[in-house]
Design an enzyme around this catalytic site. Structure first.
Site, PDB file in Angstrom:
ATOM      1  N   SER A  91       0.861  -1.194   0.000  1.00 40.61           N
ATOM      2  CA  SER A  91       0.000   0.000   0.000  1.00 40.61           C
ATOM      3  C   SER A  91       0.883   1.224   0.000  1.00 40.61           C
ATOM      4  O   SER A  91       1.972   1.222   0.600  1.00 40.61           O
ATOM      5  CB  SER A  91      -0.877   0.010   1.247  1.00 40.61           C
ATOM      6  OG  SER A  91      -1.544   1.247   1.334  1.00 40.61           O
ATOM      7  N   TYR A 140      -0.792  -1.200  10.815  1.00 39.95           N
ATOM      8  CA  TYR A 140      -1.007  -1.488   9.380  1.00 39.95           C
ATOM      9  C   TYR A 140      -0.002  -0.774   8.473  1.00 39.95           C
ATOM     10  O   TYR A 140       0.656  -1.428   7.647  1.00 39.95           O
ATOM     11  CB  TYR A 140      -2.436  -1.123   8.989  1.00 39.95           C
ATOM     12  CG  TYR A 140      -2.736  -1.387   7.528  1.00 39.95           C
ATOM     13  CD1 TYR A 140      -2.799  -2.689   7.031  1.00 39.95           C
ATOM     14  CD2 TYR A 140      -2.938  -0.339   6.636  1.00 39.95           C
ATOM     15  CE1 TYR A 140      -3.074  -2.937   5.691  1.00 39.95           C
ATOM     16  CE2 TYR A 140      -3.214  -0.577   5.298  1.00 39.95           C
ATOM     17  CZ  TYR A 140      -3.276  -1.883   4.830  1.00 39.95           C
ATOM     18  OH  TYR A 140      -3.544  -2.121   3.502  1.00 39.95           O
TER      19      TYR A 140
HETATM   20  N1  LIG Z   1      -8.699  -1.820   0.159  1.00 41.34           N
HETATM   21  C1  LIG Z   1      -7.784  -0.878   0.024  1.00 41.34           C
HETATM   22  O1  LIG Z   1      -8.092   0.325  -0.073  1.00 41.34           O
HETATM   23  C2  LIG Z   1      -6.326  -1.236  -0.019  1.00 41.34           C
HETATM   24  C3  LIG Z   1      -5.396  -0.181  -0.171  1.00 41.34           C
HETATM   25  C4  LIG Z   1      -4.052  -0.494  -0.231  1.00 41.34           C
HETATM   26  C5  LIG Z   1      -3.648  -1.810  -0.146  1.00 41.34           C
HETATM   27  N2  LIG Z   1      -4.565  -2.824   0.025  1.00 41.34           N
HETATM   28  C6  LIG Z   1      -4.063  -4.189   0.093  1.00 41.34           C
HETATM   29  O2  LIG Z   1      -4.727  -4.991  -0.852  1.00 41.34           O
HETATM   30  C7  LIG Z   1      -4.779  -6.343  -0.371  1.00 41.34           C
HETATM   31  C8  LIG Z   1      -6.206  -6.861  -0.413  1.00 41.34           C
HETATM   32  O3  LIG Z   1      -6.986  -6.073   0.467  1.00 41.34           O
HETATM   33  P1  LIG Z   1      -8.584  -5.975   0.391  1.00 41.34           P
HETATM   34  O4  LIG Z   1      -8.902  -4.536   0.483  1.00 41.34           O
HETATM   35  O5  LIG Z   1      -9.101  -6.777  -0.725  1.00 41.34           O
HETATM   36  O6  LIG Z   1      -8.963  -6.633   1.813  1.00 41.34           O
HETATM   37  P2  LIG Z   1     -10.127  -7.644   2.244  1.00 41.34           P
HETATM   38  O7  LIG Z   1     -11.343  -7.456   1.413  1.00 41.34           O
HETATM   39  O8  LIG Z   1     -10.228  -7.487   3.721  1.00 41.34           O
HETATM   40  O9  LIG Z   1      -9.519  -9.073   1.880  1.00 41.34           O
HETATM   41  C9  LIG Z   1      -8.388  -9.551   2.561  1.00 41.34           C
HETATM   42  C10 LIG Z   1      -8.213 -10.995   2.207  1.00 41.34           C
HETATM   43  O10 LIG Z   1      -7.085 -11.496   2.966  1.00 41.34           O
HETATM   44  C11 LIG Z   1      -7.515 -12.689   3.603  1.00 41.34           C
HETATM   45  N3  LIG Z   1      -6.724 -12.993   4.795  1.00 41.34           N
HETATM   46  C12 LIG Z   1      -6.547 -12.246   5.901  1.00 41.34           C
HETATM   47  N4  LIG Z   1      -5.781 -12.906   6.773  1.00 41.34           N
HETATM   48  C13 LIG Z   1      -5.462 -14.090   6.204  1.00 41.34           C
HETATM   49  C14 LIG Z   1      -4.704 -15.205   6.604  1.00 41.34           C
HETATM   50  N5  LIG Z   1      -4.108 -15.280   7.807  1.00 41.34           N
HETATM   51  N6  LIG Z   1      -4.556 -16.244   5.740  1.00 41.34           N
HETATM   52  C15 LIG Z   1      -5.157 -16.209   4.530  1.00 41.34           C
HETATM   53  N7  LIG Z   1      -5.907 -15.200   4.095  1.00 41.34           N
HETATM   54  C16 LIG Z   1      -6.064 -14.149   4.935  1.00 41.34           C
HETATM   55  C17 LIG Z   1      -8.984 -12.479   3.899  1.00 41.34           C
HETATM   56  O11 LIG Z   1      -9.623 -13.703   4.185  1.00 41.34           O
HETATM   57  P3  LIG Z   1     -10.919 -13.800   5.151  1.00 41.34           P
HETATM   58  O12 LIG Z   1     -12.115 -13.514   4.281  1.00 41.34           O
HETATM   59  O13 LIG Z   1     -10.870 -15.209   5.634  1.00 41.34           O
HETATM   60  O14 LIG Z   1     -10.743 -12.792   6.238  1.00 41.34           O
HETATM   61  C18 LIG Z   1      -9.408 -11.869   2.588  1.00 41.34           C
HETATM   62  O15 LIG Z   1      -9.580 -12.869   1.608  1.00 41.34           O
HETATM   63  C19 LIG Z   1      -4.184  -6.311   1.027  1.00 41.34           C
HETATM   64  O16 LIG Z   1      -2.818  -6.662   0.958  1.00 41.34           O
HETATM   65  C20 LIG Z   1      -4.319  -4.861   1.425  1.00 41.34           C
HETATM   66  O17 LIG Z   1      -3.385  -4.474   2.415  1.00 41.34           O
HETATM   67  C21 LIG Z   1      -5.902  -2.553   0.084  1.00 41.34           C
END
Ligand SMILES: NC(=O)c1ccc[n+]([C@@H]2O[C@H](COP(=O)([O-])OP(=O)(O)OC[C@H]3O[C@@H](n4cnc5c(N)ncnc54)[C@H](OP(=O)(O)O)[C@@H]3O)[C@@H](O)[C@H]2O)c1
Length: 243
Positions: A142, A166
């Site tokens: 991020s 985070y």
């Molecule tokens: N959303 C944003 O604005 C944003 C911005 C910058 C970066 N990111 C990055 O983008 C990536 C995806 O984020 P997202 O926004 O799509 O988040 P999200 O909707 O919360 O999805 C996160 C995913 O990670 C899984 N996860 C968490 N802990 C885990 C573990 N111990 N083992 C296996 N899977 C696990 C979750 O599974 P469960 O369903 O089982 O919890 C879910 O499938 C992340 O790396 C995040 O930091 C997101």
């Protein structure tokens, strides 16, 4: 061995990870849907298959050694190699996260998933990746992990809220990625870091302004780099992100 390109996306049951799996599947790739919850994984695989993707479920908790070892075996048995690993799974650890009030346990939990989880999965998958003609590793980070941006004046829109677990976990991940790049220089493995932008997902209570599909685009791009593509870089859609 399969003729199709084989990818594994961690945390692919929802959000950006699901859309990365969909995007790579649309290329005709075989995509492992890494997810820790059986029901959510099955639902995602079924939805992807219904959309024509050659998706398969990979039970995977990135914090669990036995789970990761079993995931390696599953991919070994199915494909005999891995071409692309997208380390996407992450947690925020919950907000607020003011440094003066944080519970140290929150930091440990976030680092265990967002940093050590990536190291655990990457190291376990490396023998399979080394069998690929064009291995790629994409670490979803991020821009909130950019020290340059965190130390510049700017609002929450660009650097997120104060978050002592985070945001530094993503800085840590970026630094770890560069150590992999150094050790693996001279190999054909390209390793890059992607930022999806501010995306509406569970991670931020759906406050983001981009769609998960838009957020997935940078990962798809880094997963499909040509052999002479960059390595050790940090990208968002608009271009390089300063470390
Ligand atoms: N959303 C944003 O604005 C944003 C911005 C910058 C970066 N990111 C990055 O983008 C990536 C995806 O984020 P997202 O926004 O799509 O988040 P999200 O909707 O919360 O999805 C996160 C995913 O990670 C899984 N996860 C968490 N802990 C885990 C573990 N111990 N083992 C296996 N899977 C696990 C979750 O599974 P469960 O369903 O089982 O919890 C879910 O499938 C992340 O790396 C995040 O930091 C997101």
């Amino acid at each position: 061995m399969s003729e199709r390109t084989i990818a594994l996306v961690t945390g692919a049951n929802k959000g950006i990870g699901y859309e990365i799996a969909a995007g790579l599947g649309a290329l005709g790739w075989s995509v492992g849907v890494g997810a820790r919850d059986d029901r959510r994984r099955l639902a995602a695989v079924e939805k992807l298959r219904a959309a024509g993707v050659d998706a398969f479920g990979v039970p995977l908790d990135v914090t669990d050694d036995a789970s990761v070892t079993a995931a390696v075996q599953l991919i070994e048995d199915r494909a005999g190699r891995l071409d692309v690993l997208v380390n996407n799974a992450a947690i925020t650890g919950g907000m607020p996260q003011e440094p003066t009030r944080v519970d140290p346990a929150t930091i440990r939990t976030v680092v265990e998933t967002n940093v050590i989880g990536v190291i655990r999965v990457t190291n376990a998958m490396l023998p399979l990746l080394r069998r690929s003609a064009s291995p790629r590793i994409v670490n979803m980070s991020s821009s909130v992990g950019s020290l340059t941006r965190q130390s510049a004046t700017g609002g929450e829109q660009s650097i997120g809220p104060v978050a002592v677990a985070y945001a530094p976990s993503k800085t840590f991940l970026n630094a770890v990625t560069l150590q992999y790049v150094r050790e693996l220089s001279g190999t054909n493995i390209l390793i890059n870091v992607g930022c999806p932008g501010y995306v509406a997902t569970d991670l931020n209570g759906f406050r983001g302004v981009r769609t998960p599909e838009q957020g997935a685009a940078i990962a798809v791009k880094l997963a499909t780099l040509p052999d002479d593509g960059p390595t050790g870089q940090f990208f968002e859609d608009a271009g390089p992100v300063p470390w």
